[in-house]
Design a protein around this motif. Structure first.
Motif, PDB file in Angstrom:
ATOM      1  N   VAL A  17       0.844  -1.193   0.000  1.00  0.00           N
ATOM      2  CA  VAL A  17       0.000   0.000   0.000  1.00  0.00           C
ATOM      3  C   VAL A  17       0.881   1.245   0.000  1.00  0.00           C
ATOM      4  O   VAL A  17       0.625   2.211  -0.721  1.00  0.00           O
ATOM      5  CB  VAL A  17      -0.952   0.009   1.214  1.00  0.00           C
ATOM      6  CG1 VAL A  17      -1.638   1.363   1.364  1.00  0.00           C
ATOM      7  CG2 VAL A  17      -1.996  -1.091   1.075  1.00  0.00           C
ATOM      8  N   ALA A  18       1.936   1.214   0.808  1.00  0.00           N
ATOM      9  CA  ALA A  18       2.800   2.386   0.931  1.00  0.00           C
ATOM     10  C   ALA A  18       3.671   2.590  -0.300  1.00  0.00           C
ATOM     11  O   ALA A  18       3.769   3.697  -0.828  1.00  0.00           O
ATOM     12  CB  ALA A  18       3.685   2.252   2.176  1.00  0.00           C
ATOM     13  N   ILE A  19       4.301   1.525  -0.760  1.00  0.00           N
ATOM     14  CA  ILE A  19       5.372   1.688  -1.742  1.00  0.00           C
ATOM     15  C   ILE A  19       4.957   1.331  -3.165  1.00  0.00           C
ATOM     16  O   ILE A  19       5.641   1.673  -4.136  1.00  0.00           O
ATOM     17  CB  ILE A  19       6.600   0.848  -1.289  1.00  0.00           C
ATOM     18  CG1 ILE A  19       7.898   1.478  -1.772  1.00  0.00           C
ATOM     19  CG2 ILE A  19       6.487  -0.595  -1.715  1.00  0.00           C
ATOM     20  CD1 ILE A  19       9.137   0.888  -1.125  1.00  0.00           C
ATOM     21  N   GLY A  20       3.800   0.665  -3.329  1.00  0.00           N
ATOM     22  CA  GLY A  20       3.422   0.123  -4.632  1.00  0.00           C
ATOM     23  C   GLY A  20       3.290   1.158  -5.730  1.00  0.00           C
ATOM     24  O   GLY A  20       3.733   0.948  -6.866  1.00  0.00           O
ATOM     25  N   SER A  21       2.680   2.320  -5.420  1.00  0.00           N
ATOM     26  CA  SER A  21       2.482   3.342  -6.447  1.00  0.00           C
ATOM     27  C   SER A  21       3.815   3.877  -6.945  1.00  0.00           C
ATOM     28  O   SER A  21       3.999   4.118  -8.145  1.00  0.00           O
ATOM     29  CB  SER A  21       1.620   4.484  -5.901  1.00  0.00           C
ATOM     30  OG  SER A  21       2.161   4.986  -4.696  1.00  0.00           O
ATOM     31  N   LEU A  22       4.772   4.045  -6.041  1.00  0.00           N
ATOM     32  CA  LEU A  22       6.091   4.560  -6.419  1.00  0.00           C
ATOM     33  C   LEU A  22       6.866   3.532  -7.233  1.00  0.00           C
ATOM     34  O   LEU A  22       7.507   3.870  -8.239  1.00  0.00           O
ATOM     35  CB  LEU A  22       6.880   4.943  -5.163  1.00  0.00           C
ATOM     36  CG  LEU A  22       8.207   5.656  -5.409  1.00  0.00           C
ATOM     37  CD1 LEU A  22       7.988   7.027  -6.031  1.00  0.00           C
ATOM     38  CD2 LEU A  22       8.995   5.794  -4.108  1.00  0.00           C
ATOM     39  N   ILE A  23       6.804   2.253  -6.833  1.00  0.00           N
ATOM     40  CA  ILE A  23       7.527   1.194  -7.563  1.00  0.00           C
ATOM     41  C   ILE A  23       6.931   1.032  -8.964  1.00  0.00           C
ATOM     42  O   ILE A  23       7.664   0.844  -9.942  1.00  0.00           O
ATOM     43  CB  ILE A  23       7.485  -0.131  -6.782  1.00  0.00           C
ATOM     44  CG1 ILE A  23       8.201   0.029  -5.430  1.00  0.00           C
ATOM     45  CG2 ILE A  23       8.128  -1.267  -7.586  1.00  0.00           C
ATOM     46  CD1 ILE A  23       9.579   0.633  -5.506  1.00  0.00           C
ATOM     47  N   GLY A  24       5.600   1.124  -9.095  1.00  0.00           N
ATOM     48  CA  GLY A  24       4.982   1.066 -10.404  1.00  0.00           C
ATOM     49  C   GLY A  24       5.457   2.194 -11.311  1.00  0.00           C
ATOM     50  O   GLY A  24       5.744   1.997 -12.502  1.00  0.00           O
ATOM     51  N   THR A  25       5.552   3.391 -10.732  1.00  0.00           N
ATOM     52  CA  THR A  25       6.025   4.551 -11.496  1.00  0.00           C
ATOM     53  C   THR A  25       7.480   4.385 -11.894  1.00  0.00           C
ATOM     54  O   THR A  25       7.864   4.652 -13.045  1.00  0.00           O
ATOM     55  CB  THR A  25       5.844   5.843 -10.644  1.00  0.00           C
ATOM     56  OG1 THR A  25       4.463   5.952 -10.288  1.00  0.00           O
ATOM     57  CG2 THR A  25       6.272   7.075 -11.411  1.00  0.00           C
TER      58      THR A  25
END
Length: 370
Positions: A356-364
């Motif tokens: 939840v915390a890091i997923g959006s950044l890793i996807g980007t």
């Protein structure tokens, strides 16, 4: 597959980017690719009816690590690595909120708490003694103290008199978050196909041939966002870790609000309205829980029920409404893997239980590798 001309033309012809995995990482990668390449054809393949790993199965903690987790991480990572990890988690949470909006994900900044069992005196004393140091190393990032010692006022039993409070922690509605993310992907002309398992892929001179059983198609670039299911892709650098979770029936007059951690993050609970969600316990049997098979085990479920009865809800009558599990991606290091595997193949994996915390950044970051 018995596909028509139309199906082949619209879904499987002239595919620019294929992403395997429709969870937080996969859909953020797709959205970032859409930003960068507005005219491209982007296809997301998902092996489950819904995202199969943890994106729709997690507890909905908008957190970046309890104090005991951070101290534990400092035993196996350098201070700089731990600070970078927390920074990425914090940046990822802000990106998720920015991309979807607090209302859509039901963001509730109730704060987070770490409890310490009475028989875990050593961890408790270590956390209290190192609290000023942890605050000091995190102050450049948060511009304030992150952790504070507080009296436990919530009536938990069998715990130390004091808890460690974190005002920066919050909770979200996992289902609402994933629905909002899926809606945004579809609105951005991203094609999503469920119940499709990639069985093999072959690098070509100018792209990748992707096999779905006995059917195959060609894509220019292939991106893996399969986290806990990526063991073979990474030669064992990512190992699956099952998380078992339960939720109670509604409890009248429940006076617990927030996100709560126990035992270095191995147990976690929160309120969802007037219910309690509780998960964890893989440390009781690591070998069995290092699996990609969804399901529950007696040893973990008994421990979760015991914690509810003896520690969390001793003053309440409650019933278990539902149980489930999700698959996380762990490893010897908590540093995520965002890398190019070959000329046209990339991966964003190993979220360390912090999707939840890091997923959006890793996807980007994954999309930006292309």
């Amino acid at each position: 597959m018995d596909l028509s001309y139309w199906e082949l033309k619209n879904w499987f012809t002239k595919v620019d980017y294929t992403i395997v995995g429709s969870g937080i990482v996969g859909l953020h990668a797709a959205l970032r690719l859409r930003e960068r390449f507005p005219e491209s054809k982007i296809l997301v393949l998902e092996k489950g009816m819904l995202p199969q790993g943890a994106s729709t199965k997690n507890a909905g903690f908008a957190c970046f690590g309890s104090i005991s987790e951070i101290i534990d991480d400092l035993n196996s990572h350098s201070e700089e690595e731990v600070i970078q990890l927390i920074q990425k988690r914090w940046q990822g949470l802000q990106l998720l909120r920015k991309n979807l909006g607090d209302a859509a994900i039901d963001f509730k900044p109730f704060g987070g708490y770490e409890l310490f069992l009475q028989d875990d005196e050593s961890t408790y004393q270590e956390c209290i003694s190192k609290l000023p140091f942890i605050n000091e190393i995190l102050r450049p990032l948060f511009k304030a103290d992150v952790f504070a010692k507080q009296v436990d006022r919530l009536g938990f039993q069998g715990v130390q008199d004091y808890v460690v409070y974190n005002p920066f922690e919050a909770q979200i509605d996992t289902g609402n978050m994933m629905q909002a993310l899926l809606k945004k992907a579809i609105a951005n002309d991203i094609l999503i196909l469920n119940q499709q398992t990639v069985t093999a892929y072959t690098e070509l001179g100018s792209g990748v041939e992707v096999a779905l059983g006995d059917f195959s198609f060609v894509t220019q670039k292939l991106l893996f966002a399969t986290n806990g299911f990526a063991n073979s892709l990474t030669q064992g650098a990512v190992k699956p870790a099952r998380a078992q979770v339960l939720i109670t029936q509604p409890i009248p007059n429940l006076d617990i609000k927030g996100t709560f951690h126990l035992d270095k993050g191995y147990y976690y609970f929160r309120n969802i309205g007037n219910r309690i969600l509780l998960g964890g316990g893989r440390n009781l049997d690591f070998e069995t829980e290092n699996t990609t098979q969804l399901g529950q085990t007696e040893i973990v479920q008994k421990k979760l029920e015991q914690l509810l009865k003896e520690v969390i809800l001793p003053q309440y009558d409650f019933e278990i409404a539902h149980r489930w599990s999700g698959i996380m991606g762990m490893g010897n290091s908590k540093k995520p893997i965002v890398s190019r595997l070959s000329n046209h193949v990339y991966c964003g994996l190993r979220l360390g239980g912090m999707g939840v915390a890091i997923g959006s950044l890793i996807g980007t970051e994954l999309a930006d590798l292309v």
